[in-house]
Write an enzyme that holds these catalytic residues in place. Structure first.
Site, mmCIF file in Angstrom:
data_model
loop_
_atom_site.group_PDB
_atom_site.id
_atom_site.type_symbol
_atom_site.label_atom_id
_atom_site.label_comp_id
_atom_site.label_asym_id
_atom_site.label_seq_id
_atom_site.Cartn_x
_atom_site.Cartn_y
_atom_site.Cartn_z
ATOM 1 N N HIS A 70 -12.908 -7.836 -5.486
ATOM 2 C CA HIS A 70 -12.686 -7.101 -6.723
ATOM 3 C C HIS A 70 -12.268 -5.668 -6.403
ATOM 4 O O HIS A 70 -12.367 -5.224 -5.248
ATOM 5 C CB HIS A 70 -13.948 -7.117 -7.607
ATOM 6 C CG HIS A 70 -15.124 -6.411 -7.024
ATOM 7 N ND1 HIS A 70 -16.258 -7.053 -6.590
ATOM 8 C CD2 HIS A 70 -15.350 -5.096 -6.788
ATOM 9 C CE1 HIS A 70 -17.124 -6.177 -6.124
ATOM 10 N NE2 HIS A 70 -16.595 -4.976 -6.230
HETATM 11 P P1 TYD Z 1 -21.217 -9.328 -7.404
HETATM 12 O O1 TYD Z 1 -20.357 -8.335 -8.128
HETATM 13 O O2 TYD Z 1 -20.784 -10.747 -7.422
HETATM 14 O O3 TYD Z 1 -21.392 -8.875 -5.888
HETATM 15 P P2 TYD Z 1 -20.256 -8.645 -4.764
HETATM 16 O O4 TYD Z 1 -19.101 -7.999 -5.464
HETATM 17 O O5 TYD Z 1 -20.907 -7.765 -3.754
HETATM 18 O O6 TYD Z 1 -19.878 -9.941 -4.179
HETATM 19 O O7 TYD Z 1 -22.698 -9.167 -7.948
HETATM 20 C C1 TYD Z 1 -23.631 -10.207 -7.936
HETATM 21 C C2 TYD Z 1 -24.446 -10.176 -9.228
HETATM 22 O O8 TYD Z 1 -25.239 -8.988 -9.291
HETATM 23 C C3 TYD Z 1 -23.573 -10.181 -10.459
HETATM 24 O O9 TYD Z 1 -24.209 -11.018 -11.419
HETATM 25 C C4 TYD Z 1 -23.597 -8.763 -10.937
HETATM 26 C C5 TYD Z 1 -24.942 -8.261 -10.477
HETATM 27 N N1 TYD Z 1 -25.004 -6.825 -10.167
HETATM 28 C C6 TYD Z 1 -25.828 -6.004 -10.921
HETATM 29 O O10 TYD Z 1 -26.478 -6.433 -11.890
HETATM 30 N N2 TYD Z 1 -25.929 -4.689 -10.581
HETATM 31 C C7 TYD Z 1 -25.242 -4.158 -9.534
HETATM 32 O O11 TYD Z 1 -25.372 -2.945 -9.261
HETATM 33 C C8 TYD Z 1 -24.370 -5.022 -8.778
HETATM 34 C C9 TYD Z 1 -23.572 -4.462 -7.627
HETATM 35 C C10 TYD Z 1 -24.301 -6.339 -9.126
#
Ligand code: TYD
Length: 132
Positions: free
Chosen positions: A49
């Site tokens: 992303h």
């Molecule tokens: P995700 O964005 O998939 O992680 P990455 O981009 O590192 O692979 O995040 C995983 C889950 O955690 C998703 O449901 C969103 C949640 N999340 C939060 O609630 N707060 C946060 O600060 C972050 C980074 C993720």
């Protein structure tokens, strides 16, 4: 500034090492959120992303992993494997994190609270946004 490596000062003595991260000093923004990533399964790719406004600094405090960074024009791979190095990532950078070692721990400092609305999770949309 799109992304760059920051080198942190180690306050080491005969007991070991200590690194301090302070907003607007060695971290180039006000810290509003901290999260950490650990226990990542082998062959997982995280991230995939970009953010339309978020600034982050990622520190690999244990183990190692690789970051693919893409500004829409060129791609670069950076390996993080040292607690005294931070990877600053500004807005509009597509990132993919992979090659996690079993013991990899990433600490992420961010300038804003979590807001799904400023994520771009579709690569084609990312490229369109960059061209605007
Ligand atoms: P995700 O964005 O998939 O992680 P990455 O981009 O590192 O692979 O995040 C995983 C889950 O955690 C998703 O449901 C969103 C949640 N999340 C939060 O609630 N707060 C946060 O600060 C972050 C980074 C993720």
């Amino acid at each position: 500034m799109k992304y760059k490596l920051l080198k942190f000062n180690i306050m080491g003595d005969d007991r070991g090492s200590l690194i301090s991260l302070e907003q607007s000093k060695n971290i180039p923004f006000k810290i509003n959120r901290v999260y950490y990533i650990y226990g990542t399964k082998t062959n997982v790719v995280r991230g995939k992303h970009a953010h339309t406004s978020l600034k982050q600094v990622v520190v690999c405090v244990n183990g190692s992993c690789k970051f693919l960074l893409d500004d829409g024009l060129k791609k670069e791979v950076i390996e993080l494997n040292s607690p005294d190095v931070g990877l600053y990532i500004g807005k509009n950078i597509w990132r993919e994190i992979y090659n996690f070692s079993k013991d990899c721990i990433l600490i992420v400092l961010a300038n804003k609270q979590y807001n799904e609305e400023e994520y771009i999770r579709d690569y084609k949309k990312f490229i369109k946004t960059i061209k605007k």
